[in-house]
Design a protein around this motif. Structure first.
Motif, PDB file in Angstrom:
ATOM      1  N   GLN A  81       0.798  -1.071   0.000  1.00  0.00           N
ATOM      2  CA  GLN A  81      -0.114   0.172   0.026  1.00  0.00           C
ATOM      3  C   GLN A  81       0.778   1.278   0.135  1.00  0.00           C
ATOM      4  N   ALA A  82       1.803   1.243   0.653  1.00  0.00           N
ATOM      5  CA  ALA A  82       2.787   2.452   0.925  1.00  0.00           C
ATOM      6  C   ALA A  82       3.460   2.691  -0.666  1.00  0.00           C
ATOM      7  N   MET A  83       3.864   1.572  -1.394  1.00  0.00           N
ATOM      8  CA  MET A  83       4.471   1.715  -2.499  1.00  0.00           C
ATOM      9  C   MET A  83       3.344   2.232  -3.605  1.00  0.00           C
ATOM     10  N   VAL A  84       2.230   1.753  -3.474  1.00  0.00           N
ATOM     11  CA  VAL A  84       1.067   2.397  -4.368  1.00  0.00           C
ATOM     12  C   VAL A  84       1.098   3.550  -4.144  1.00  0.00           C
ATOM     13  N   GLU A  85       0.827   4.393  -2.858  1.00  0.00           N
ATOM     14  CA  GLU A  85       0.712   5.605  -2.265  1.00  0.00           C
ATOM     15  C   GLU A  85       1.788   6.442  -2.787  1.00  0.00           C
ATOM     16  N   THR A  86       2.832   6.006  -3.172  1.00  0.00           N
ATOM     17  CA  THR A  86       4.115   6.811  -3.178  1.00  0.00           C
ATOM     18  C   THR A  86       4.441   6.717  -4.728  1.00  0.00           C
ATOM     19  N   SER A  95       5.600   4.302  -6.353  1.00  0.00           N
ATOM     20  CA  SER A  95       7.112   3.438  -6.423  1.00  0.00           C
ATOM     21  C   SER A  95       6.482   2.084  -7.231  1.00  0.00           C
ATOM     22  N   TYR A  96       6.292   2.140  -8.420  1.00  0.00           N
ATOM     23  CA  TYR A  96       5.554   1.023  -9.173  1.00  0.00           C
ATOM     24  C   TYR A  96       6.609   0.221  -9.431  1.00  0.00           C
ATOM     25  N   GLU A  97       7.807   0.738  -9.745  1.00  0.00           N
ATOM     26  CA  GLU A  97       9.192  -0.242 -10.220  1.00  0.00           C
ATOM     27  C   GLU A  97       9.373  -1.055  -8.974  1.00  0.00           C
ATOM     28  N   GLU A  98       9.858  -0.370  -7.606  1.00  0.00           N
ATOM     29  CA  GLU A  98       9.843  -0.992  -6.669  1.00  0.00           C
ATOM     30  C   GLU A  98       8.743  -2.092  -6.033  1.00  0.00           C
ATOM     31  N   LEU A  99       7.671  -1.494  -6.262  1.00  0.00           N
ATOM     32  CA  LEU A  99       6.572  -2.545  -6.055  1.00  0.00           C
ATOM     33  C   LEU A  99       6.425  -3.706  -6.846  1.00  0.00           C
ATOM     34  N   LYS A 100       6.783  -3.590  -8.237  1.00  0.00           N
ATOM     35  CA  LYS A 100       6.772  -4.814  -9.051  1.00  0.00           C
ATOM     36  C   LYS A 100       8.049  -5.726  -8.713  1.00  0.00           C
ATOM     37  N   ASP A 101       9.309  -5.093  -8.359  1.00  0.00           N
ATOM     38  CA  ASP A 101      10.240  -6.041  -7.990  1.00  0.00           C
ATOM     39  C   ASP A 101       9.963  -6.729  -6.489  1.00  0.00           C
ATOM     40  N   TYR A 102       9.255  -5.795  -5.595  1.00  0.00           N
ATOM     41  CA  TYR A 102       8.702  -6.484  -4.368  1.00  0.00           C
ATOM     42  C   TYR A 102       7.940  -7.647  -4.638  1.00  0.00           C
ATOM     43  N   ILE A 103       6.932  -7.421  -5.471  1.00  0.00           N
ATOM     44  CA  ILE A 103       6.143  -8.658  -5.849  1.00  0.00           C
ATOM     45  C   ILE A 103       6.660  -9.803  -6.297  1.00  0.00           C
ATOM     46  N   GLU A 104       7.334  -9.785  -7.239  1.00  0.00           N
ATOM     47  CA  GLU A 104       8.216 -10.619  -7.975  1.00  0.00           C
ATOM     48  C   GLU A 104       9.083 -11.278  -7.001  1.00  0.00           C
ATOM     49  N   ASP A 105       9.815 -10.737  -6.101  1.00  0.00           N
ATOM     50  CA  ASP A 105      10.295 -11.380  -4.957  1.00  0.00           C
ATOM     51  C   ASP A 105       9.444 -12.396  -4.155  1.00  0.00           C
TER      52      ASP A 105
END
Length: 536
Positions: free
Chosen positions: A351-356, A358-368
């Motif tokens: 949620q924090a990545m969506v609000e900021t 930070s879509y690239e970081e979000l993508k990497d986090y979900i893939e991880d």
């Protein structure tokens, strides 16, 4: 009759059947009374006319008139007076030739007496009879008349109308019918009060409702998982449900239950204490033979009066099994809470990545996260696949091992030659073996601080070998025999009887080595033959 009883209330049935009984009794009684009254009335009237005939026959006026051959006015007046006072139909004085000297109808005086029943009187007999004369049907009495020297000089006939006899009988019968009706009415009133009293005693319930309530009560008693024993004030057993009977049979008692003193069945229970003290005792530990039970005893009251006592009980081992299951449920819930907390933390990060934005970081986090999950799952499955060629068993076994590890169980796996592919029926059997033994191992270890499980899978000499060892509570040889003898699925939390049934199909064997508080080793062997081409 059954349909009628279902339609009519208990009160109506009591009144109906009581009324019918009273009516039938009165009818039978009335028949005999009416018969006797009719007989007595006829006898009374016959005696009346006979007495009148005798009274007239010995009168001097009668004798004098018969000797003279003609009646005097004095005789006629006297005879008419007697006839009227006694309500007689006629009084006839006749000579030996049947010629009438007296008669209510003056035109009949001097005429011959009518009737075929007068012959015997001229032979000196006294009697009564019924015949039809000049004045119609009558009951008449005949009496001979003698002179002073004893010679018969005539006869007297006194008659009463047959209709008068019938009227007298009918009058008595009418009175009897009225009395019968009054008695029936009083009987119905009594039946009404009786029905009300019965209804009140039964708390207003109908017989069908009572029968249904008894059936429901019996069903509830048998549905209860506890043993139930009830006694009366004399200490005799009133009730023992199936669970109680099975337990007592298993622990040595083989006699009858109902109306047997409780001391003969289970003296250690001391159920009479609840009667004497009129107080309850909960969760007491009482033995029956070598088996420990948890017992609750309570007195039974009806209208504030103690009428007996009731005991409910269960085996202590069963309660321990339930407690182990509850503890297992609590541990599972704790694990779920932990995973839920971890999942919520990840959601907050997302949620924090969506609000900021930070879509690239979000993508990497979900893939991880995805890679870590698949790596973990693939690692468990791939490890088990080395032990078992059959994919379905491998996935099932990996799932069970994974759950154990989540529950903080240290799982150690040993293997020799991997298990080969196998038939559907054999797969089903192994799923049963694995599932039940894992469940039993978890139940035995869940209270331990350090939980260790060793699993061995081998294929040796045409036999599939499966060994599971835990460091749980273990159980005694007697408990092992009880578990294996049980045909009840999941009895005591153990599925050993179910495993044994499955192994019998493939001529498999089940060996158990267990010691109290030191753990259990379960070994399963199933002979294995290559599947046919059709199976392939």
């Amino acid at each position: 009759m059954q349909n009628l009883s279902e339609k009519i209330s208990l009160k109506g049935q009591v009144m109906l059947f009581t009324g019918l009984i009273v009516l039938l009794s009165l009818l039978i009684l009335s028949f005999f009374v009416a018969h006797n009254q009719s007989k007595n009335t006829r006898e009374y009237l016959a005696e009346k006319v006979q007495s009148s005939a005798s009274y007239i026959a010995y009168n001097d006026l009668v004798q004098k008139s018969l000797i003279d051959g003609e009646p005097t006015q004095e005789l006629l007046d006297y005879v008419e007076l007697v006839r009227a006072e006694n309500n007689l139909l006629y009084i006839v004085v006749m000579d030996n030739n049947k010629v009438r000297l007296t008669h209510p109808d003056s035109n009949q005086i001097g005429q011959t007496f009518v009737g075929t029943d007068a012959e015997r009187v001229f032979h000196g007999e006294r009697y009564t009879s019924e015949d039809i004369g000049t004045l119609g049907p009558s009951m008449r009495a005949f009496h001979p008349v003698w002179d002073n020297e004893g010679n018969q000089i005539g006869a007297v006939a006194v008659g009463i109308a047959t209709s008068a006899v019938k009227e007298a009988v009918l009058e008595n019968q009418i009175i009897l019918i009225l009395l019968t009706g009054i008695s029936l009415f009083l009987g119905l009133i009594g039946a009404w009060f009786l029905a009300n009293r019965i209804k009140k005693t039964l708390n207003g319930m109908e017989p069908k409702e009572i029968a249904l309530a008894i059936q429901e009560r019996n069903s509830m008693l048998e549905a209860v998982n506890d043993g139930i024993l009830a006694i009366n004030n004399a200490g005799e057993v009133l009730l023992a449900n199936d669970r109680a009977q099975q337990f007592l049979r298993r622990t040595g008692y083989q006699g009858e239950f109902e109306h047997t003193p409780i001391d003969h069945i289970w003296p250690e229970l001391k159920l009479q204490d609840a009667l004497a003290k009129e107080s309850a005792a909960s969760h007491e530990l009482i033995k029956k033979g070598d088996v420990e039970t948890i017992v609750t005893r309570v007195p039974m009251y009806v209208y504030e009066q103690c009428v007996g006592a009731l005991a409910t009980f269960n085996e202590r081992s069963q309660l321990h099994d339930i407690m182990r299951q509850l503890i297992g449920t609590q541990s599972y819930a704790k694990s779920l809470r932990s995973e839920t907390h971890e999942f919520m933390n990840k959601l907050h990060i997302i949620q924090a990545m969506v609000e900021t934005e930070s879509y690239e970081e979000l993508k990497d986090y979900i893939e991880d996260l995805s890679d870590r999950y698949h790596l973990k799952t693939a690692s468990a499955v791939s490890h088990v696949e080395k032990l078992v060629e059959d994919v379905s068993i491998a996935h099932y076994l990996a799932k069970r091992i994974g759950w154990m590890e989540k529950m903080e169980v240290n799982v150690h796996i040993q293997s020799g030659i991997p298990w080969p592919s196998m038939s559907t029926e054999l797969i089903d059997t192994w799923v049963t073996v694995i599932g039940n033994t894992f469940d039993n191992a978890w139940e035995a270890m869940q209270h331990k601080e350090h939980k260790n499980l060793t699993l061995t899978l081998k294929h040796v000499g045409g036999v599939l070998r499966y060994v599971i060892e835990d460091n749980g509570t273990g159980f005694s040889a007697n408990e092992q025999q009880q578990f294996l003898a049980s045909s009840k699925k999941g009895d005591h939390g153990y599925g050993l009887a179910n495993i044994k049934k499955k192994l019998k199909i493939f001529n498999g064997t089940l060996d158990i080595l267990s010691e109290k508080n030191k753990g259990t080793i379960i070994t399963v062997h199933i002979p294995y033959t290559e599947r046919s081409q059709e199976d392939d």
